[in-house]
Design an enzyme around this catalytic site. Structure first.
Site, PDB file in Angstrom:
ATOM      1  N   CYS A  56       0.868  -1.177   0.053  1.00 38.65           N
ATOM      2  CA  CYS A  56       0.042   0.209  -0.232  1.00 38.65           C
ATOM      3  C   CYS A  56       0.793   1.413   0.007  1.00 38.65           C
ATOM      4  CB  CYS A  56      -0.899   0.051   1.372  1.00 38.65           C
ATOM      5  SG  CYS A  56      -1.467  -1.475   2.066  1.00 38.65           S
ATOM      6  N   LYS A 131      -6.227   3.181   7.550  1.00 34.73           N
ATOM      7  CA  LYS A 131      -6.301   4.238   8.424  1.00 34.73           C
ATOM      8  C   LYS A 131      -5.496   5.455   8.015  1.00 34.73           C
ATOM      9  CE  LYS A 131      -8.946   1.174  10.309  1.00 34.73           C
ATOM     10  NZ  LYS A 131      -8.593   0.069   9.126  1.00 34.73           N
ATOM     11  N   SER A 477     -13.369  -5.860   8.291  1.00 37.13           N
ATOM     12  CA  SER A 477     -12.646  -5.093   7.104  1.00 37.13           C
ATOM     13  C   SER A 477     -13.684  -4.911   5.949  1.00 37.13           C
ATOM     14  CB  SER A 477     -11.784  -6.302   6.498  1.00 37.13           C
ATOM     15  OG  SER A 477     -11.255  -6.053   5.233  1.00 37.13           O
TER      16      SER A 477
END
Length: 574
Positions: A56, A131, A477
């Site tokens: 990511c 987040k 999730s």
């Protein structure tokens, strides 16, 4: 842009760059190679969550470099820094997941402290993992300096047995493997191909949901949410973001001019329309808190009820983020919603124009079926639904995108933490019709409000995803599918009804009417409450303990401070 247009006497950086008394401060800036001209320009923080914890984040350093070029070209002096991130895919299924939601607050706090400590005038924030997206947006609204957000981009899909796959397929593969439906060799092959390179998880999980939110809420440039991480065009968006933040500084357009009640409503519409992550119902109230706007989970869910589900994205649908990008991305989705009367077109954005102005000239692409027109939705109401009832007086949330059965009644099977439930699932120690209860996993009780993807994916992989329900005061999730209800509020640790349940209590869930109840009288619940005691968790020191002392209920975003309502000053005006 000529730096002379900026009046430093009104910018935060004057406190570190202007006047004889700031000579010591300037000496540090000279030490890093800045010229006198650069020192007296506006100082712009360029923050990323770059690290080597997951795919990511690994392209974010490159993108920060492009954003810095944009800032410099437009008359600013970029100052790069990083913040932490906790990657849910790696933290999932063990104690590490307790760190995930806590990291949202640490990200926002660390960005605030870096910006405050060095008196930066504006900010470009680039984030990849779940987040870090809301964390950076929260910091932008909290500081209220001109800011532009940019998503680091999604991963390309993997290929397994001639099908596109994501990491969620690997989590579900664990359940299939346990049920004897997948061999050791097949599971290994799947894990090796599911994530083919850099970028955030490719389905409409939390990262892509919040990336869509960044455009819908107006903090990101149009089109920037969809481009995959490895595409070079993403660097062009980064450079443009750097240029855009300098234009915002010139016009004095700040995040709270952009993040209004209407903008938050637009964001909620997009979460529902894309079948996005239930975590959107947690992060939008937290962003609203930073602006001093009341916008809790129940209000978010009221918007979900009125929103058509039009984007056919995984995990409930067929497509991944790359496919939506190729179909026209967020501009096409938002134009469709705007034309259908579902979003406010008069909201300001970081372009200096309104949503409606940004979407002028955007036309629906009929040569694709990723995004449906609002006249032909996948379902007439959103892919995410709120629930209330005597088991969740302050609300709960469920992702219904792709689900066929929206009602379930069955006996409770109570577990005091995720590990207990996961072990029972792996042993097939549960029955069709059960309502699995995982409690003491809320913001305070966990602490940290863990996601339950390992458990839910194992259930789905065993072929039981549509035969049982799961309820928790923790989270799910964005990749979770099945009848999984999270964010139950009040949580068990604060005396919520979920903490009073016993094995065998009959629970009825109805995602059409938006209700969730246990077949117990108010008197019986009150009687059980008399003997209830909070469960002591294992985190009695450190960051998780400190978080538990201040965190509030999920209904209000699990926030840890009063937000703008408690402000005595705004950083941007120091």
């Amino acid at each position: 842009m000529d730096a002379k247009v900026f009046d430093k006497s009104r910018l935060p950086s004057r406190h570190v760059t202007e006047g004889p008394e700031r000579a010591p401060h300037r000496s540090f800036l000279y030490a890093m190679g800045l010229t006198e001209t650069e020192i007296h320009r506006p100082l712009v923080g360029v923050v990323t969550s770059w690290n080597e914890t997951a795919p990511c984040n690994i392209t974010l350093q490159r993108q920060a470099g492009a954003a810095k070029e944009g800032v410099d070209a437009a008359g600013g002096t970029p100052r790069e820094f990083t913040t932490i991130t906790v990657t849910d895919g790696i933290a999932m299924g063990h104690q590490g997941m307790k760190s995930s939601l806590v990291s949202r607050e640490i990200i926002a706090d660390s960005v605030e402290l870096t910006m405050r400590g060095h008196s930066y005038d504006a900010m470009v924030g680039i984030a990849g993992c779940d987040k870090s997206l809301p964390g950076l947006m929260m910091a932008m609204v909290r500081l209220n300096v001109p800011s532009v957000f940019m998503y680091g981009g999604s991963i390309l899909p993997g290929r397994f047995k001639d099908k596109d796959v994501t990491v969620v397929d690997v989590f579900e593969g664990v359940g299939e493997h346990r049920a004897g439906k997948m061999s050791d060799e097949e599971l290994h092959e799947l894990e090796c191909v599911a994530c083919p390179g850099a970028g955030s998880c490719g389905g409409q999980f939390t990262a892509n949901t919040m990336a869509c939110v960044s455009e819908a809420i107006g903090l990101a440039l149009p089109g920037s949410a969809g481009t995959p991480a490895i595409y070079e065009s993403r660097d062009e968006y980064a450079k443009a973001s750097g240029e855009a933040v300098m234009a915002l500084l010139t016009q004095n357009i700040r995040p709270r001019d952009i993040v209004t009640r209407k903008a938050l409503e637009n964001a909620a519409v997009v979460v529902a329309a894309t079948g996005g992550s239930t975590n959107g119902g947690l992060h939008l109230p937290a962003i609203a808190n930073e602006a001093g706007i009341d916008f809790d989970l129940l209000e978010v869910c009221e918007i979900f009820k009125k929103t058509p589900y039009i984007a056919d994205l995984k995990p409930g649908g067929k497509y991944v983020a790359k496919d939506m990008h190729e179909a026209g991305g967020m501009p096409v989705l938002m134009k469709t919603l705007l034309d259908g009367g579902h979003i406010h077109g008069d909201c300001m954005t970081v372009t200096g124009k309104t949503i409606a102005e940004n979407l002028e000239g955007v036309e629906f692409n009929d040569d694709q079926d990723v995004i449906r027109p609002v006249s032909n939705p996948l379902s007439p109401t959103g892919g995410v639904v709120g629930l209330t009832g005597n088991l969740a007086p302050d609300g709960a949330i469920v992702k219904v995108a792709g689900m066929k059965n929206l009602q379930h009644t069955g006996p409770a099977r109570v577990f005091e933490n995720e590990e207990e439930c996961f072990e029972a699932v792996l042993k097939n120690d549960y029955a069709e019709g059960d309502v699995l209860i995982i409690r003491n996993e809320g913001p305070r009780g966990g602490p940290g409000m863990r996601e339950m993807l390992s458990t839910t994916a194992a259930i789905y992989g065993q072929g039981m995803g549509d035969k049982v329900a799961l309820i928790t005061d923790g989270r799910f999730s964005g990749g979770t599918r099945g009848f999984c209800i999270g964010h139950v509020s009040p949580e068990a640790a604060t005396g919520g009804p979920i903490g009073l349940l016993k094995d065998g209590d009959v629970i009825t869930i109805d995602a059409e009417t938006g209700t969730m109840d246990v077949d117990l009288s108010d008197e019986e619940l009150a009687e059980r409450k008399k003997t209830w005691k909070p469960r002591r968790n294992d985190y009695q020191s450190g960051a998780l303990w400190r978080y538990a002392q201040t965190v509030g209920e999920a209904r209000h975003g699990a926030v840890t401070h009063p937000g703008a309502r408690g402000e005595a000053h705004v950083y941007a005006d120091i």
